[in-house]
Write a protein that holds these residues in place. Sequence first.
Motif, PDB file in Angstrom:
ATOM      1  N   GLU A  52       0.817  -1.203   0.000  1.00 35.01           N
ATOM      2  CA  GLU A  52       0.000   0.000   0.000  1.00 35.01           C
ATOM      3  C   GLU A  52       0.858   1.263   0.000  1.00 35.01           C
ATOM      4  N   SER A  53       0.250   2.377  -0.375  1.00 33.68           N
ATOM      5  CA  SER A  53       0.932   3.659  -0.286  1.00 33.68           C
ATOM      6  C   SER A  53       1.360   3.907   1.160  1.00 33.68           C
ATOM      7  N   GLU A 183       7.067   3.179  -9.546  1.00 37.70           N
ATOM      8  CA  GLU A 183       5.712   3.454 -10.056  1.00 37.70           C
ATOM      9  C   GLU A 183       5.794   4.038 -11.456  1.00 37.70           C
ATOM     10  N   HIS A 216       2.270  -0.511  -6.625  1.00 34.68           N
ATOM     11  CA  HIS A 216       1.145  -0.952  -5.812  1.00 34.68           C
ATOM     12  C   HIS A 216       0.141  -1.732  -6.663  1.00 34.68           C
TER      13      HIS A 216
END
Length: 334
Positions: A52-53, A183, A216
């Motif tokens: 998760e972030s 990302e 993610h």
Amino acid sequence: MAEDGFVRVDGLTRHFALGAGGLLGGRPQIVRAVDDVSFSIRRGETLAVVGESGCGKTTVGRLVLRLIEADAGRIEIGGTDIRALDDAALRRFRRRIQIVIQDPFGSLNPRMTIGAIILEPLEVHREGNAASRRARLAALLEMVGLPAEFAARFPHELSGGQRQRVGIARALALETDLLVCDEAVSALDVSVQAQIVNLLQRIKREQGLTYLFISHDMAIVRHMADRIAVMYLGQIVETGPKRAIFDAPAHPYTRALLASVPRSEPGTRPAPAVLGDIPSPIDPPPGCRFHTRCPHAGDICRTVRPAPVALAAAHTASCHLLDPATAAQLRSPS
């Protein structure tokens, strides 16, 4: 960690101080961003770090590149302990380690042409002459699928996917061995994501690169990764080959992550786990950090940090439920 790891990270730790407790004073607050993280990546392999972030995966990538300094731990790349390098040696070593970040527009200087952006690493490291740099520019543009005339354009004249291709070209301008993709496709449209993923896969095969792929998005990871490390609140809770993680996830957090991935076929997705809010990394729970959200947690989970348990070849998970010595306590009636 694998003995033949090209990248070897052991006990990596980084905490961030938030000052002296805010306006009202008090004890300084510490964000435990990365806590005792260890992993390895074989040469030519893609290790995906997922979670998760806020779990610390981006911080891990920047620590590995020494864009920020670790508080503790060892980082070895190709046999070189990079934490032991002085500024001059680290500058020379940086030609081998590069990053592609999430925002393809923010990573490019809007006042420079695309050609100047891609050639900047060659100029910084005084690589080649004008003719050889022009030849390298042409080769890099071709490698990432951009027309030669794009060299004269500026970043605002390109689409998001084209800008990310420029970022990849710049990262490969020198003798890159390790590419950290932070990302790298999450800011792009879905159709463009697929193009960039395919591009990264092709370049990896052709150039023999090693990837640390931070994401993610488990659907993207399924296409990119050879192995996966699952992070939760600054710690790695499960590692293993891609097939093992997707087909037989062991840690309750990994199972929850996979259950959240959208599926195109109705009725094929497990019911998503209701986990509640993630705790603050300023005050992480004692014991197993996942115990506040885990449906299987018992008393031992609240007090004792679980050790990694070997499940199969190169597949480990840190959960008391998987350890024969402690699982009975969790399964027995309270």
